[in-house]
Motif scaffolding. Structure first.
Motif, short mmCIF file in Angstrom:
data_model
loop_
_atom_site.label_atom_id
_atom_site.label_comp_id
_atom_site.label_asym_id
_atom_site.label_seq_id
_atom_site.Cartn_x
_atom_site.Cartn_y
_atom_site.Cartn_z
N CYS A 133 -6.29 -1.32 -0.89
CA CYS A 133 -5.95 -1.53 0.53
C CYS A 133 -7.24 -1.53 1.33
CB CYS A 133 -5.03 -0.41 1.00
SG CYS A 133 -4.79 -0.35 2.78
N ASP A 163 -0.15 3.69 3.10
CA ASP A 163 0.25 3.24 4.43
C ASP A 163 1.71 2.84 4.49
OD1 ASP A 163 -2.22 3.62 5.68
OD2 ASP A 163 -3.00 1.74 4.90
N CYS A 194 -7.31 1.81 3.70
CA CYS A 194 -7.42 3.20 3.23
C CYS A 194 -7.97 3.30 1.81
CB CYS A 194 -6.06 3.89 3.33
SG CYS A 194 -4.86 3.24 2.18
N CYS A 218 0.86 -1.19 0.00
CA CYS A 218 0.00 0.00 0.00
C CYS A 218 0.89 1.23 0.00
CB CYS A 218 -0.93 0.04 1.21
SG CYS A 218 -1.83 1.61 1.28
ZN LIG Z 1 -3.55 1.60 2.79
#
Ligand SMILES: [Zn+2]
Length: 783
Positions: free
Chosen positions: A175, A161, A178, A158
């Motif tokens: 993801c 993140d 998010c 991701c």
């Molecule tokens: Zn993420």
């Protein structure tokens, strides 16, 4: 409103705490035990409607079981590591630890207002060193067993993140946390070898009396397919000789005569093999195509309607059945993670192959089916493939359990010895996401490693996926203060498997599968005495906003439970949630804004009934036959529906009973006391208040009974028909149902089940090797 809920709730909660009602004596052998588990929360800070649904409704069952004389263990804790703490820390300049502990303190207070009967004395907090010490110890055991390994692998990343994700944490190519589209990277990471247990995870499902949809979801996730491996020799035009061969996996080896081309996944190792790359005349075109597919996710590749690919010019494969030279393609609809990363394409029998063959004008040939002896003569070997991948557990984030590994100067990994556990999470780190593990910025960690192990030894900087923390917390609950072991062997032997595990349906293929895997691994290490952790698993539904949509701040449809608790009381809120739909199904139920008010009105009616009885000048002492029948029916229905997690119909039965009582002229106090005991699991605070008002006794009060929650479930002299439906499964698949008395023995149930035609067919004259019988619920024949 007929009662002051704020006053009543406060007094009841203080009374329960004073009596220490919910601390379970785990060594008690005088009563039948019951381990009721509900998934522990993440310490997000505020209790939302989902928490109420998860805890307050499951609490009804804990109370119901206690009333019926069981020694119930109903623990709670916090799944306290994880990204939100770290993200909050970055955003607000806080320490993730402070944020987490502050939130836990707030949630403990909020959970107390709910009136849930948790045993807090055995609380587990996964970010506490006294807990993660044992997560680390278990990891070292898995490493010693060869079940934890470090390998280079394509992983999902991701970019927001700045961490890798497990395959399961990628939903629709995005993801899970998010929503950012994930990228694929090749990285060296730690994996737990769950694939070694694929077959046992599958086989273990058969005997479990779980709902079919939960078992099917796990079966599909493991994705077993049987077939064969076949070898295709390769030939180069320029050299005219065969040097290399490619192994394919197929579920249809019988169609080999119709194989008119071979496809390699873009990641296939042959494509970086010198002999092949020198033989391919269009090597540049091939490598451009391979680079292009790196931008796509596996999901996009397998769903891509328009097939793409490139023919390898100058090389061919030889069909082992027809000896015919056939073309080789590289195409991204073949995934390196499936089978051998190479397939024989049979366009006459496979739709995806057909689409491709049409586009690239490859012959489509319908031919005879090969017999197994013909396939074996070609060198074919029977083989089984699984969709399940090894569990990627490294995370390049801070707020997690440090992986207890250090590297020697040659870079070889070693476990941190037990005497150095807990291997503490360093505090001198920079959390800012840079794509590098934050632990790498800790000076203290580097110094610690060199001091203990020697010069040029280095730490592992990644932390463990939080799903590792949560895959064994239910073992720790049994002995959460133990400093010498992860849990007490005797207590685990006595209390496992868990009788019933209630949780969210989103955890069916991750958490529940991981927990089953870990349990089997620990069983093999002789650390636990059972292989399956959960006898029953129930997935609850989702509470939607009043508009029927998922609650979200952006849609403005979020229902705040606190407002309703303030206005109508905790009892009305939990009863409304229990009434909203069957709790044993993973449905979705919209919140009706008038629903809690209506439930409160129902509770007010009960209060008035009790008041009416207290005012009666000469109350009758005998209960009429009709009312006795009504009570007996209700007590049985509430009990049975509770066992099935059908609290909605149990409450409906209570409502019918109240109608009947209201219609009768005189009700003695003894009957009302029974009513209050039946009400207690649903409305624990109000029931306590009414029980006191009625004098605190009536049916079976004995010395030491100070609370309605210690009173025994009422027993009635009148009998009611107690037939119940039992689902019959063969090898884990539902084949019908039978009606039986609740007291029917296993032999009686089996005799009835063997009369069902569908069962006879499914057994195909085989004898079941094992019978799993849960009276009143399910009969499963294992073959
Ligand atoms: Zn993420």
């Amino acid at each position: 409103m007929a009662y002051d809920h704020k006053d009543i709730e406060k007094k009841a909660q203080e009374k329960w705490a004073h009596l220490d009602l919910y601390t379970t004596d785990l060594s008690d052998t005088s009563r039948e035990q019951y381990y009721l588990l509900t998934e522990f929360p993440y310490p997000s800070g505020d209790l939302h409607i989902g928490h109420w649904y998860a805890f307050a409704v499951t609490d009804i069952y804990a109370r119901l079981l206690r009333a019926r004389g069981k020694n119930v263990f109903f623990p709670i804790g916090f799944d306290a590591f994880g990204l939100p703490a770290e993200n909050a820390a970055i955003k607000n300049g806080l320490n993730p630890k402070d944020w987490t502990y502050k939130n836990m303190a707030r949630m403990r207070e909020q959970l107390a207002t709910m009136g849930a009967s948790f045993d807090w004395s055995k609380e587990v907090v996964t970010c506490d060193p006294s807990y993660y010490q044992w997560t680390q110890w278990l990891f070292t055991k898995l490493f010693e067993q060869g079940l934890a390994e470090r390998k280079l692998a394509p992983v999902k990343w991701c970019p927001k993140d700045q961490t890798v994700l497990a395959n399961e944490q990628v939903i629709d190519g995005r993801c899970e946390r998010c929503g950012t589209p994930v990228e694929e990277k090749r990285l060296t990471q730690w994996f737990l070898k769950i694939t070694d247990y694929a077959e046992r995870l599958l086989a273990g499902l058969d005997a479990l009396p779980w709902r079919e949809e939960i078992k099917e979801a796990q079966r599909a996730w493991i994705g077993k397919s049987k077939g064969a491996k076949l070898r295709f020799d390769l030939k180069s035009d320029s050299q005219g000789r065969t040097f290399e061969s490619v192994e394919v996996f197929t579920t249809r080896p019988d169609t080999v005569f119709g194989a008119t081309y071979v496809v390699l996944a873009p990641e296939h190792p042959l494509l970086s093999n010198d002999w092949l790359t020198m033989s391919i005349m269009n090597a540049k075109e091939v490598s451009e195509y391979v680079n292009e597919t790196k931008k796509k996710t596996e999901r996009e590749r397998s769903e891509n309607k328009e097939k793409t690919g490139v023919k390898l010019e100058g090389v061919t494969a030889i069909n082992p059945a027809t000896k015919e030279e056939i073309p080789i393609y590289v195409a991204d609809y073949v995934l390196s993670s499936y089978g051998t990363g190479a397939v024989m394409a049979v366009p006459a029998h496979d739709e995806r192959d057909l689409d491709f063959a049409k586009k690239f004008s490859v012959p489509i040939r319908k031919t005879k089916f090969a017999q197994w002896d013909e396939i074996a003569a070609m060198g074919g070997e029977r083989a089984t493939q699984y969709r399940l991948r090894d569990w990627l557990v490294s995370r390049q984030r801070y707020w997690g359990c440090p992986i207890p590994i250090v590297y020697d100067p040659e870079g070889k990994p070693h476990t941190v010895p037990a005497e150095h556990l807990p291997w503490l999470l360093p505090t001198d780190v920079d959390f800012t996401p840079t794509g590098k593990a934050p632990l790498a910025s800790s000076k203290e960690l580097k110094e610690r490693v060199e001091k203990i192990f020697g010069k040029d030894w280095t730490p592992e900087y990644d932390t463990l996926d939080t799903f590792v923390d949560s895959s064994w917390y239910f073992l720790r609950y049994l002995d959460s203060k133990n400093t010498n072991s992860f849990s007490d062997a005797a207590l685990m032997k006595k209390w496992l498997p868990i009788n019933r595990y209630s949780g969210g349906s989103e955890h069916t293929t991750m958490h529940v599968l991981y927990a089953r895997f870990l349990m089997k691994a620990l069983y093999d290490l002789a650390l636990v005495s059972v292989e399956e952790p959960f006898t029953e698993r129930f997935n609850r539904g989702l509470i939607m906003g009043p508009d029927g949509q998922k609650m979200s701040k952006s849609k403005g449809n979020v229902v705040n439970p606190d407002e309703f608790v303030q206005k109508y009381g905790a009892d009305a809120v939990r009863m409304y949630l229990a009434f909203i739909g069957p709790y044993n199904e993973s449905g979705s139920y919209p919140w009706n804004l008038e629903g809690v008010a209506a439930m409160r009105k129902f509770l007010d009616r009960i209060v008035r009934l009790v008041d009416r009885a207290s005012l009666a000048v000469e109350p009758p002492s005998e209960i009429s036959e009709t009312i006795q029948q009504a009570f007996a029916r209700t007590a049985l229905k509430v009990s049975e529906d509770g066992d099935r997690f059908k609290f909605n119909t149990a409450i409906a039965a209570l409502m019918i009973l109240i109608n009947e009582i209201e219609a009768s002229p005189f009700i003695p106090k003894t009957a009302l006391t029974q009513l209050v005991i039946i009400l207690a699991p649903f409305a624990p605070h109000l029931a306590e208040h009414l029980w006191e008002k009625l004098g605190g006794n009536g049916t079976s009060t004995s010395l030491g009974v100070n609370s309605v929650h210690q009173a025994a479930w009422p027993v009635f002299s009148v009998t009611v028909a107690s037939e119940t439906e039992v689902v019959v499964q063969v090898a884990g698949h539902k084949r019908g149902s039978i009606r039986l008395s609740r007291e029917a023995s296993e032999a009686e149930a089996l005799a009835e089940a063997l009369k069902l035609p569908a069962v006879i067919t499914a057994l195909a004259s085989k004898k079941p090797v094992r019978v799993v019988y849960v009276p009143g619920r399910i009969l499963n024949l294992v073959v």
